[in-house]
Design an enzyme around this catalytic site. Structure first.
Site, PDB file in Angstrom:
ATOM      1  N   ASP A  23       0.858  -1.187   0.000  1.00 23.19           N
ATOM      2  CA  ASP A  23       0.000   0.000   0.000  1.00 23.19           C
ATOM      3  C   ASP A  23       0.895   1.239   0.000  1.00 23.19           C
ATOM      4  O   ASP A  23       1.679   1.450   0.926  1.00 23.19           O
ATOM      5  CB  ASP A  23      -0.897  -0.018   1.244  1.00 23.19           C
ATOM      6  CG  ASP A  23      -2.000   1.024   1.182  1.00 23.19           C
ATOM      7  OD1 ASP A  23      -2.132   1.689   0.146  1.00 23.19           O
ATOM      8  OD2 ASP A  23      -2.721   1.166   2.186  1.00 23.19           O
ATOM      9  N   ASP A 117      -2.922   2.473  -6.029  1.00 25.07           N
ATOM     10  CA  ASP A 117      -1.876   2.540  -5.008  1.00 25.07           C
ATOM     11  C   ASP A 117      -1.772   1.330  -4.103  1.00 25.07           C
ATOM     12  O   ASP A 117      -1.023   1.363  -3.123  1.00 25.07           O
ATOM     13  CB  ASP A 117      -2.074   3.795  -4.154  1.00 25.07           C
ATOM     14  CG  ASP A 117      -3.410   3.799  -3.419  1.00 25.07           C
ATOM     15  OD1 ASP A 117      -4.315   3.040  -3.806  1.00 25.07           O
ATOM     16  OD2 ASP A 117      -3.549   4.581  -2.450  1.00 25.07           O
ATOM     17  N   GLU A 118      -2.487   0.250  -4.384  1.00 20.82           N
ATOM     18  CA  GLU A 118      -2.350  -0.931  -3.533  1.00 20.82           C
ATOM     19  C   GLU A 118      -2.660  -2.200  -4.309  1.00 20.82           C
ATOM     20  O   GLU A 118      -3.401  -2.191  -5.293  1.00 20.82           O
ATOM     21  CB  GLU A 118      -3.238  -0.834  -2.293  1.00 20.82           C
ATOM     22  CG  GLU A 118      -4.722  -0.791  -2.573  1.00 20.82           C
ATOM     23  CD  GLU A 118      -5.549  -0.821  -1.302  1.00 20.82           C
ATOM     24  OE1 GLU A 118      -5.228  -1.601  -0.387  1.00 20.82           O
ATOM     25  OE2 GLU A 118      -6.548  -0.063  -1.236  1.00 20.82           O
TER      26      GLU A 118
END
Length: 372
Positions: A23, A117-118
């Site tokens: 993350d 983003d993860e």
């Protein structure tokens, strides 16, 4: 939770997966701080700065003041008068995201992105033969820093639920490992609001029912959970015991592609909702392109303050061929919904009626069932 090796060979670990959840730390805001040195160390929010705007992301300096994503900009400004707003640059965020995913694929083909983003990675059989999920996570974080000049946090465990819990444990720029035998105790110690899938309102409901920690949840039997939480009961029962049977799905072909946002405060203003919709369009269109999806039906979902859910859908004569066409359909659906009868706490957008069929799901992880 130690970080130096992976436990191998005992009965409990046989058949378990090695899952890493990566993350990025305050991703959008961190990209803005990276690219503009004057923003470093200052409270930054990505989103609209007007009273009608919505925060899409907040730097850690802003979070100290209580600023959060999906919060109306006017509230964020009240909490942090020195907050600096930046207009989102989603093309840049997508470019950085692709750099990060390329790193992931050096270690495993089993990568399940959740957003820009993860992502989850199944590194049980890693491509480099490293053998240690912990060392893989350390190496990935190092390479992300070297390649993008950004930091990432990672969680390592034997299932997705625990890996995601772990990645949030030592943020920012942290690593946490939850080994077999540790998952149930880790989950029991967590505040219930930290459980993936339990939003702010869900946590409020649980508090009213006397559930504030994973231990409180684990004390409830399955019939009681089903009576109060319906279809979510089985997931909650297992999660409270550190069990999650979901596989990491790489290259998953979906029947629909979408995304939604839960707001920090209920929203009724049409102007704020329109700006929020623009952020959701950007995020969902990225997922559509990443999944190479093509579909004809656009659906707008809204959840009101009384938890009633409404949806509006539009089926087009041909597949949505561009972001502009997708955005036009979404905006039209929102305009048709206004004015709202009540403020809403969630908005979502989905493209469905895709041109390709879903692939069959994976089998349950029986090794995790033995941990119950």
């Amino acid at each position: 939770m130690s970080e130096d090796h992976d436990t191998e060979g005992d009965d409990e670990t046989q058949g378990l997966r090695k899952i890493v959840h990566v993350d990025m730390d305050a991703f959008f805001a961190s990209v803005e701080q990276r690219d503009n040195p004057e923003l470093r160390g200052k409270p930054v929010a990505v989103g609209g700065s007007s009273g009608r705007g919505v925060v899409a992301a907040a730097s850690y300096e802003a979070r100290v003041f209580g600023v959060r994503s999906a919060m109306p900009s006017i509230t964020a400004r009240r909490l942090c008068p020195d907050l600096i707003f930046c207009k989102g640059r989603f093309d840049v965020y997508r470019e950085v995201s692709e750099q990060i995913r390329a790193i992931f694929h050096d270690y495993t083909p089993f990568v399940e992105p959740l957003s820009l983003d993860e992502a989850y990675l199944d590194v049980t059989d890693d491509l480099k033969g490293i053998g240690s999920a912990t060392r893989i996570a350390q190496e990935i974080r190092r390479r992300i820093r070297e390649t993008t000049r950004l930091t990432a946090s990672a969680g390592v465990s034997y299932n997705k639920f625990l890996a995601k819990l772990a990645s949030d444990q030592n943020k920012p720029d942290g690593l946490c490992v939850i080994r077999p035998g540790e998952g149930a105790a880790f989950a029991r110690a967590m505040p219930i609001r930290r459980f993936h899938g339990v939003g702010p309102r869900g946590a409020e409901k649980m508090t009213r029912l006397g559930i504030e920690t994973g231990a409180d949840l684990a004390a409830k039997d399955l019939p009681w959970l089903r009576a109060h939480f319906g279809s979510r009961a089985d997931y909650l029962y297992r999660a409270a015991r550190g069990v999650d049977l979901r596989p990491v799905r790489a290259n998953r072909i979906r029947k629909s592609v979408g995304g939604e946002r839960t707001f920090g405060e209920d929203i009724s203003s049409g102007a704020v909702l329109r700006e929020t919709l623009e952020n959701i369009i950007e995020i969902v269109w990225d997922r559509i392109e990443r999944n190479q999806a093509s579909g004809r039906t656009v659906t707008l979902k809204m959840k009101y303050t009384d938890f009633q859910i409404t949806t509006r859908a539009r089926s087009l004569p041909r597949s949505v061929g561009s972001k502009a066409a997708f955005a036009e359909a979404a905006r039209s659906l929102l305009d048709e919904s206004l004015p709202l009868p009540l403020p809403i706490r969630l908005m979502g957008l989905t493209l469905s009626n895709l041109d390709r069929a879903d692939e069959p799901g994976g089998a349950p992880d029986t090794a995790q069932l033995r941990l119950l």
